[in-house]
Scaffold this motif. Structure first.
Motif, PDB file in Angstrom:
ATOM      1  N   ARG A  51      -2.346   1.856   9.894  1.00  0.00           N
ATOM      2  CA  ARG A  51      -1.375   1.654   8.810  1.00  0.00           C
ATOM      3  C   ARG A  51      -0.487   2.865   8.594  1.00  0.00           C
ATOM      4  O   ARG A  51       0.592   2.755   8.027  1.00  0.00           O
ATOM      5  CB  ARG A  51      -2.109   1.333   7.500  1.00  0.00           C
ATOM      6  CG  ARG A  51      -2.952   0.068   7.557  1.00  0.00           C
ATOM      7  CD  ARG A  51      -3.623  -0.213   6.226  1.00  0.00           C
ATOM      8  NE  ARG A  51      -2.661  -0.645   5.226  1.00  0.00           N
ATOM      9  CZ  ARG A  51      -2.955  -0.855   3.949  1.00  0.00           C
ATOM     10  NH1 ARG A  51      -4.195  -0.654   3.540  1.00  0.00           N
ATOM     11  NH2 ARG A  51      -2.029  -1.243   3.099  1.00  0.00           N
TER      12      ARG A  51
ATOM     13  N   ALA B 268      -4.544  -4.629   2.861  1.00  0.00           N
ATOM     14  CA  ALA B 268      -3.948  -4.392   4.182  1.00  0.00           C
ATOM     15  C   ALA B 268      -3.476  -5.711   4.794  1.00  0.00           C
ATOM     16  O   ALA B 268      -2.364  -5.806   5.330  1.00  0.00           O
ATOM     17  CB  ALA B 268      -4.962  -3.705   5.097  1.00  0.00           C
TER      18      ALA B 268
ATOM     19  N   TYR C 253       0.434  -0.010   0.992  1.00  0.00           N
ATOM     20  CA  TYR C 253       0.921   1.353   1.191  1.00  0.00           C
ATOM     21  C   TYR C 253       2.427   1.482   0.938  1.00  0.00           C
ATOM     22  O   TYR C 253       2.888   2.486   0.382  1.00  0.00           O
ATOM     23  CB  TYR C 253       0.602   1.812   2.618  1.00  0.00           C
ATOM     24  CG  TYR C 253      -0.827   2.272   2.799  1.00  0.00           C
ATOM     25  CD1 TYR C 253      -1.736   2.232   1.742  1.00  0.00           C
ATOM     26  CD2 TYR C 253      -1.280   2.747   4.027  1.00  0.00           C
ATOM     27  CE1 TYR C 253      -3.043   2.640   1.913  1.00  0.00           C
ATOM     28  CE2 TYR C 253      -2.590   3.166   4.205  1.00  0.00           C
ATOM     29  CZ  TYR C 253      -3.461   3.107   3.146  1.00  0.00           C
ATOM     30  OH  TYR C 253      -4.770   3.521   3.312  1.00  0.00           O
TER      31      TYR C 253
ATOM     32  N   ALA D 181       4.763   3.982   6.649  1.00  0.00           N
ATOM     33  CA  ALA D 181       4.018   2.731   6.424  1.00  0.00           C
ATOM     34  C   ALA D 181       4.849   1.522   6.860  1.00  0.00           C
ATOM     35  O   ALA D 181       4.318   0.581   7.460  1.00  0.00           O
ATOM     36  CB  ALA D 181       3.636   2.614   4.950  1.00  0.00           C
TER      37      ALA D 181
ATOM     38  N   LEU E 298       4.105  -1.216   9.811  1.00  0.00           N
ATOM     39  CA  LEU E 298       3.981  -2.609   9.348  1.00  0.00           C
ATOM     40  C   LEU E 298       4.851  -3.561  10.172  1.00  0.00           C
ATOM     41  O   LEU E 298       4.540  -4.749  10.293  1.00  0.00           O
ATOM     42  CB  LEU E 298       4.394  -2.653   7.875  1.00  0.00           C
ATOM     43  CG  LEU E 298       4.265  -3.954   7.106  1.00  0.00           C
ATOM     44  CD1 LEU E 298       2.805  -4.335   6.975  1.00  0.00           C
ATOM     45  CD2 LEU E 298       4.892  -3.790   5.715  1.00  0.00           C
TER      46      LEU E 298
ATOM     47  N   TRP F   3      -5.547  -2.727  12.732  1.00  0.00           N
ATOM     48  CA  TRP F   3      -5.133  -2.864  11.327  1.00  0.00           C
ATOM     49  C   TRP F   3      -6.390  -3.120  10.491  1.00  0.00           C
ATOM     50  O   TRP F   3      -7.073  -4.120  10.689  1.00  0.00           O
ATOM     51  CB  TRP F   3      -4.149  -4.033  11.186  1.00  0.00           C
ATOM     52  CG  TRP F   3      -3.402  -4.044   9.903  1.00  0.00           C
ATOM     53  CD1 TRP F   3      -3.713  -4.736   8.772  1.00  0.00           C
ATOM     54  CD2 TRP F   3      -2.212  -3.324   9.616  1.00  0.00           C
ATOM     55  NE1 TRP F   3      -2.790  -4.489   7.810  1.00  0.00           N
ATOM     56  CE2 TRP F   3      -1.848  -3.621   8.285  1.00  0.00           C
ATOM     57  CE3 TRP F   3      -1.408  -2.447  10.340  1.00  0.00           C
ATOM     58  CZ2 TRP F   3      -0.728  -3.084   7.674  1.00  0.00           C
ATOM     59  CZ3 TRP F   3      -0.291  -1.911   9.734  1.00  0.00           C
ATOM     60  CH2 TRP F   3       0.041  -2.225   8.420  1.00  0.00           C
TER      61      TRP F   3
END
Length: 342
Positions: free
Chosen positions: A174, A104, A189, A205, A209, A291
């Motif tokens: 996420r 992540a 992801y 995703a 992000l 996150w």
């Protein structure tokens, strides 16, 4: 005896790295045990901590009833077998927790460093070439803002404006609650969704992000712009650059073949340090965007005095910096022939 200089250099660096890793474990172990507070009370709660039988069982389970040198020796012995211990908070192996958290953080760190290098180095070169002009002044202001604004404050403002007020960016996490995570391949992801052909998951995703990545990018862009400008200006003053210009070489050829190549060595050092900082220092940004990365894991571990988890994070960060420094050193030789010869 290894005759190849590169192989000999790598072996020497690997040996030094192994010693440094042991040093990192020792320092982390000592510091975590110097922190005032009782990990038993922090993890069991006050009521359970008042029960002597519960406390004794807890200490025996995690080896906290042994002397500190024995605890450290046991940790090193387990570390050789790839066992980082059991988290006192999640009750799972620390290695399993790290395998879940690191991808992540890696996902936002890679995006941030790629954008930062493209934008920051480009801005720095433009500012140096147009030194003293309006463009230079504007880019210096942008870089100053990027460095000066606290990242956590920028993350709070960005989350409030773009997610809460304007509804341009998705909320925390996420993925959206209704979206299922893609089949696990890398833990990233976006990449896993692409490999599985799940385009809707990829879009979700990527949307989640974007905002944390841009927040982290702004600071690194400011840093790289200022450093690249200084490095390019220093090379522009060199005699061989003046000679290349005097011979009538096009300005673009001089810039990319002579100036930027010579300036890239110190820039590479800063890029390596910035990438290491992104991987290890995104605690507040990850907390704000919920996150589930390494920063959030480190924060939870530290706040609950989860010693095995803190040791695992410290060890991972140490290894990250060792690997990045090794890669940067090798890239020095690729960019600058003088380094290869020496």
């Amino acid at each position: 005896m290894v005759s190849n200089p590169l192989a000999r250099y790598l072996l020497r660096r690997l040996g030094v790295s192994a010693l440094l890793i042991v040093g990192v474990t020792l320092v982390t172990f000592v510091l975590t045990n110097l922190v005032p507070g009782d990990p038993v009370a922090a993890n069991l709660g006050q009521r359970a901590a008042e029960n002597p039988a519960t406390v004794a069982a807890y200490r025996a389970h995690y080896g906290l009833d042994r002397p500190l040198p024995v605890q450290y020796a046991t940790y090193l012995g387990n570390l050789v077998r790839g066992d980082l211990g059991e988290s006192q908070q999640t009750h799972r192996p620390v290695l399993t927790d790290l395998q879940s958290a690191v991808p992540a953080t890696l996902e936002i760190a890679i995006g941030a460093i790629v954008l930062s290098v493209l934008i920051g180095v480009g801005f720095g070169v433009i500012a140096a070439v147009r030194r003293g002009q309006l463009t230079d002044s504007a880019l210096r202001v942008v870089s100053l803002v990027g460095i000066s604004v606290p990242t956590f404050w920028l993350a709070l403002v960005a989350f409030y404006v773009f997610s809460f007020q304007l509804d341009l960016a998705p909320g925390s996490g996420r993925l959206a609650p209704a979206t299922t995570a893609p089949p696990h391949v890398t833990g990233l992801y976006t990449l896993d969704a692409l490999l599985a052909g799940e385009w809707e998951t990829f879009g979700d995703a990527l949307a989640h992000l974007t905002l944390p990545t841009l927040v982290l990018t702004l600071y690194t862009v400011g840093l790289l712009t200022r450093f690249t400008r200084s490095a390019v200006l220093e090379v522009l003053e060199q005699d061989y650059v003046r000679s290349a210009r005097a011979k009538g070489l096009p300005g673009r050829t001089v810039l990319f073949r002579y100036v930027l190549r010579a300036a890239m060595v110190p820039i590479l050092t800063v890029v390596g340090l910035a990438f290491g900082a992104l991987l290890s220092g995104t605690v507040l940004v990850e907390e704000i965007f919920a996150w589930p990365g390494l920063g959030s894991y480190a924060y939870q571990a530290a706040s609950h005095l989860d010693l095995p988890a803190v040791m695992g994070v410290g060890l991972f960060v140490g290894i990250i910096y060792l690997v990045i420094n090794l890669v940067v050193d090798l890239l020095y030789g690729v960019i600058d022939p003088r380094v290869r010869i020496s």
